[in-house]
Structure formats: C-alpha cells, structure tokens
Design a protein around this motif. Structure first.
Motif, PDB file in Angstrom:
ATOM      1  N   ASP A   1      52.469  32.772 -24.010  1.00  0.00           N
ATOM      2  CA  ASP A   1      52.497  31.595 -22.960  1.00  0.00           C
ATOM      3  C   ASP A   1      53.082  30.300 -23.452  1.00  0.00           C
ATOM      4  O   ASP A   1      53.378  29.646 -22.425  1.00  0.00           O
TER       5      ASP A   1
ATOM      6  N   ALA B   1      43.835  41.441 -22.449  1.00  0.00           N
ATOM      7  CA  ALA B   1      44.855  40.605 -21.864  1.00  0.00           C
ATOM      8  C   ALA B   1      45.123  41.353 -20.288  1.00  0.00           C
ATOM      9  O   ALA B   1      45.798  41.579 -20.031  1.00  0.00           O
TER      10      ALA B   1
ATOM     11  N   PRO C   1      44.317  39.573 -17.195  1.00  0.00           N
ATOM     12  CA  PRO C   1      44.165  38.560 -15.888  1.00  0.00           C
ATOM     13  C   PRO C   1      44.367  39.051 -14.581  1.00  0.00           C
ATOM     14  O   PRO C   1      43.737  38.674 -13.738  1.00  0.00           O
TER      15      PRO C   1
ATOM     16  N   PRO D   1      44.002  32.351 -15.843  1.00  0.00           N
ATOM     17  CA  PRO D   1      44.620  32.911 -17.202  1.00  0.00           C
ATOM     18  C   PRO D   1      43.618  33.089 -18.066  1.00  0.00           C
ATOM     19  O   PRO D   1      42.510  32.405 -17.955  1.00  0.00           O
ATOM     20  N   VAL D   2      43.845  34.022 -19.023  1.00  0.00           N
ATOM     21  CA  VAL D   2      42.987  34.257 -20.204  1.00  0.00           C
ATOM     22  C   VAL D   2      43.592  33.852 -21.602  1.00  0.00           C
ATOM     23  O   VAL D   2      45.070  33.971 -21.499  1.00  0.00           O
ATOM     24  N   LYS D   3      43.029  33.938 -22.442  1.00  0.00           N
ATOM     25  CA  LYS D   3      43.445  33.739 -23.981  1.00  0.00           C
ATOM     26  C   LYS D   3      43.810  35.257 -24.253  1.00  0.00           C
ATOM     27  O   LYS D   3      42.611  35.919 -24.367  1.00  0.00           O
ATOM     28  N   ALA D   4      44.922  35.590 -24.296  1.00  0.00           N
ATOM     29  CA  ALA D   4      45.248  37.294 -24.551  1.00  0.00           C
ATOM     30  C   ALA D   4      44.910  37.597 -25.982  1.00  0.00           C
ATOM     31  O   ALA D   4      45.466  36.740 -27.051  1.00  0.00           O
TER      32      ALA D   4
ATOM     33  N   ARG E   1      50.756  41.157 -24.707  1.00  0.00           N
ATOM     34  CA  ARG E   1      49.458  40.325 -25.116  1.00  0.00           C
ATOM     35  C   ARG E   1      49.930  38.795 -24.224  1.00  0.00           C
ATOM     36  O   ARG E   1      50.521  38.073 -24.958  1.00  0.00           O
TER      37      ARG E   1
ATOM     38  N   GLY F   1      48.305  36.141 -21.359  1.00  0.00           N
ATOM     39  CA  GLY F   1      47.352  35.690 -20.696  1.00  0.00           C
ATOM     40  C   GLY F   1      47.558  34.966 -19.248  1.00  0.00           C
ATOM     41  O   GLY F   1      46.682  34.743 -18.504  1.00  0.00           O
ATOM     42  N   ASN F   2      48.727  34.604 -18.817  1.00  0.00           N
ATOM     43  CA  ASN F   2      49.206  33.701 -17.948  1.00  0.00           C
ATOM     44  C   ASN F   2      50.250  34.256 -17.426  1.00  0.00           C
ATOM     45  O   ASN F   2      51.502  33.794 -17.426  1.00  0.00           O
TER      46      ASN F   2
END
Ligand code: F0G
Length: 463
Positions: free
Chosen positions: A208, A296, A298, A312-315, A323, A325-326
């Motif tokens: 990301d 991962a 979202p 969004p996530v921290k993947a 991998r 997250g956004n």
C-alpha cells in the motif's frame, strides 16, 4: 482489426470521457473514482446501441475458433484472439504479445471429492508466459502505453504484476520501473523483474505504501501507470472468462471463485461475463465469489459489516501476492459480488497451506494466493453457498514455482508456527500428515534406498 472505439466511464459518478483524456492516475478528477472501459455494447453505457446492432454472437464464436489455427501472433494470443471485444489500441502494430492466455482448464477430481462436489474445474492462469494471470492484463495495458508513445511504464507490485510488466516492457523496448515492498515478495518474482531488465526499487514499506509513492511519482514524471487502476489491464483480464466458456463448449458454469488482493481481477472476470451476456454469447451469468486471506481481508470485513463500510487493514499473510490492506478496486469488486450474487469469505494461514498442498497433490500446483480459492470453496460448501451439483471453477492465478520457498517450508514442517499448528483440527491434521512429503537424505547405496522405499510404503497411504 477495428481501431479503438471505446470510452472510459467513472464507476462512481458515471462521468464518461474519451480514452486519451484520462489523467496519469486513472482517477476521475471530480470524485476520485476508477474508470471502466465501455464500448457501444456495454450494458447501461451512454453509448449503448440496440440489440439489433450488437456484434453477432455466432459469428464471434466462429471467428475466435478460426483464429486458433492462424500463425499470426495476435491470433495466437489468448487475449488478442478476442480483440473484437477489446478494441483499445489504435494501431494494431503496437500490440505487444508473448502469446499469453490459452491456459488450461483442468478437472480436479480429488479436490472435488474432498469437498463433496460432483464437478470442479481449475482455470490455471499460472500457465501464462511469466507464470501468472497478470500477463493477460499486461499485454492489453502495455500495448496501449506503446500505442500512446510512452517511453516509461511503472507499477507497484507484490511481485507478479512487476514480473509481467518487466517482461512486456522488455519485448516492447520500453523502460520500466518497479516498486516492491522490501523483503515482502517471493524471491522468484523479484528475480523475474531483474531478469527482464527492469529498474527494480525495493521500498521500505508495504504494498500500500508502494502504491502511494508511485501515485505521486506519475504526477511528476511522464510515466505510464500499469497498476490495475489502469482500466485497460482489466480488458485483458476479462478474456479468461471468454476462454472458460469456449472450453466448456459455451455451457455456463454456476460459480467462479477468485482470490482477492487489490480486487481488480474479480471485477475484470465479472465484466467479461456481463459483456458476453449482453452480446448473447451466454444466456446467464455465473456467480463470482471472492476469497481473501484472514490477515488481508478488507473486502471480507466490508461484506459482513451491516453498514457496508470499507476500512483498510494492516495486511499480513504468507500468501504475499495478496498481502494488501487498502485495495484500489474494492468498489468494482463489491459491485460484481452484488450484481452477480456471489459471496466473500476469508481463510486462515492453515487453511491456505492445506488447500495448496491438495491442489499440488492433483498434479496441478499453484502459488499460495491462488490456493485461497479452494480453501474458500470448502467454506462456501459448508455454508451452503455452493451446492453439490453446482459447476464450479477455481481461478488459479499463479504458478507453483512462483513461491517455491513456501512449498519447501510447508513440506519440511517449517511453514506454520507451533501455535498455528496447534489450532488445526484433528481431521485437517491427518490431511496435512498425509500430504506432507519432506525430502530425505540417504547414502548413495541402492540397498539403503530400497529399504527406505519399503518403509515409506508401509508408513504412507496414497492421497
Ligand atoms: N493471485 C495472485 C497470484 C496475485 O499476484 C494477485 C495480485 C492476486 C491473486 C489478486 O488479484 O489484486 O486483482 O485482486 N497481485 C498483484 C501484484 C497485486 O502486484 O502482482 P487482484
């Protein structure tokens, strides 16, 4: 070959612009939405035409079949063979092809049995020239870059896009820059971008973060962005949908299962099915379901959120290809799930590892990100979202050699942590034990080998 007869439509606000009017980040200046390529035959397009003037379905089927016997590179390509439905390049001489596509559709009898289905196929997009489905999108978008006389192309990648871009750029004689997250991609993929001569930059961030830097760069330097926000990528990536139908003699499958990372591929395939339906090539559209890794996920979170908010996530996952997250194309993918009645699931690291080993044991193999499809299918069957007689196709996106370290670690029992291993249920534990084939070291003595073979036969059953 027809010249370009397309427009771009913003998937958020619906604004339509001509293909050459798009900005360097491929986002709508009014609402920041992504674009879809639209043609006169696109459903709900402002340029829509009446059913009477659509390209003729039987003529198309015949033409695409005929081209299989041709020696022309564009006819041998499993993307450009369908060029009637992707008229995006002004000058056909600018098409850059490595004869991508034409990938096999494999029967998966053992996996079908393991999950309790009568019928299961896998469309193996890892059998493309650089070993992933990205080639189908890259031939399309990089040909547009060549057509528009760009000297530089660029992408941020978890490894497969960069491998594909580097290869196609080299073929076209274009210069390319690759941004990859340092230490977070499989070595085989990194080696490919070096082998094909790319300017390879390992950024000290995640995927990301790479996207953020690249998005800034393309506004400051004349460089053509080849991430999947570029809608021409999706035009190539929709063609496996055409191939699947051809390979099934135009019998429509019920369900397509796709891994989800940046979430462009699912939407590309959905677009392919919807366009075929509009053209009368198929009478109904299969469901498209998307599977993400738990670390991962979202889109999965969006799917189960009653307010349908994307956060969004921290993947983090060992399936490094996804991998992410956004995901840039989440809205397009969400539209495909909703429009085609698919589902979204998440799968754990243990489930991915088992699914990958089961696909490997079919003699097919794939990279970890592709194995989420089979792991997800098991969940969809358990939830009753896929029935026993449903004709299901898994999209395997990458070749098993893309991440051989993962496979070696798995078979040596070094992939999962002790805590992760302890969480595996008894039935899956037994499956892992039967599937794991660690290499052994022996003296170079045939008696020793024979003895080892006999004890191996006693201890193992064929899976
Ligand atoms: N499978 C593989 C093997 C991939 O490389 C990717 C994405 C996906 C699935 C997910 O596809 O992003 O369209 O949802 N790889 C990108 C890359 C991000 O840079 O190679 P998606």
């Amino acid at each position: 070959m027809k010249v370009a007869t397309h427009n771009l439509r913003c998937t958020e606000c619906g604004a339509v612009i001509s293909g050459d009017a798009v900005n360097s980040i491929f986002r709508c200046p009014d609402c920041n939405g992504l674009y879809d390529v639209i043609y006169p035959w696109s459903p709900n397009g402002s340029t829509a035409i009446s059913n009477d003037n659509l390209p003729n379905a039987s003529a198309l089927r015949w033409l695409w079949q005929e081209r299989r016997t041709s020696t022309l590179p564009v006819d041998q390509s499993g993307v450009w063979r369908f060029r009637d439905l992707l008229p995006i390049v002004e000058n056909p001489e600018n098409i850059v092809t490595l004869r991508e596509g034409n990938t096999p559709l494999y029967e998966m009898p053992r996996c079908a049995k393991a999950v309790g289905l009568d019928w299961l196929l896998a469309k193996h997009q890892g059998m493309n020239p650089t070993g992933s489905f990205k080639d189908t999108g890259m031939t399309a978008a990089l040909s547009v870059a060549a057509d528009r006389k760009f000297e530089w192309v660029a992408c941020a990648s978890t490894g497969n896009t960069s491998a594909a871009m580097a290869a196609y750029a080299a073929r076209a004689g274009l210069r390319c820059i690759v941004f990859i997250p340092e230490g977070k991609i499989a070595w085989g993929k990194l080696s490919q971008s070096m082998d094909y001569g790319a300017f390879t930059v390992q950024l000290k961030t995640d995927f990301d973060g790479c996207v953020r830097i690249l998005t800034d760069l393309v506004t400051r330097f004349p460089i053509y962005l080849l991430n999947s926000v570029n809608p021409y990528r999706l035009e190539g990536q929709k063609t496996p949908a055409f191939e699947i139908l051809e390979q099934l003699d135009w019998q429509v499958p019920d369900h397509i299962i796709v891994p989800g990372g940046n979430l462009a591929n699912s939407s590309a395939l959905g677009k392919g099915f919807i366009e075929m339906h509009r053209l009368g090539l198929i009478s109904r559209i299969p469901k498209v379901s998307i599977i993400q890794a738990e670390g991962a996920n979202p889109l999965y979170r969006w799917f189960i959120d009653e307010n349908r908010v994307m956060r969004p996530v921290k993947a983090d996952t060992r399936a490094t290809a996804i991998r992410i997250g956004n995901p840039a194309s989440w809205r397009k993918a969400a539209n495909v799930i909703d429009a085609l009645g698919g589902w979204c699931e998440q799968v754990s690291e243990q489930e991915i590892a088992l699914a990958k080993a089961q696909i490997g044991a079919e003699g097919i193999g794939c990279e970890p990100a592709s194995a989420v499809t089979f792991a997800g299918l098991k969940k969809l069957v358990a939830l009753g979202k896929v029935n026993r007689e449903e004709r299901t196709v898994l999209i395997l996106t990458g070749h098993t050699l893309k991440d051989s370290q993962y496979t070696i670690d798995y078979h040596r029992g070094e992939l999962l942590t002790d805590t992760e291993k302890a969480q595996i249920g008894e039935a899956d534990q037994a499956r892992h034990t039967a599937l794991r084939k660690p290499p052994i070291v022996l003296e170079a003595d045939s008696n020793v080998v024979l003895h080892a073979l006999e004890s191996h036969m006693k201890m193992t059953q064929h899976v």
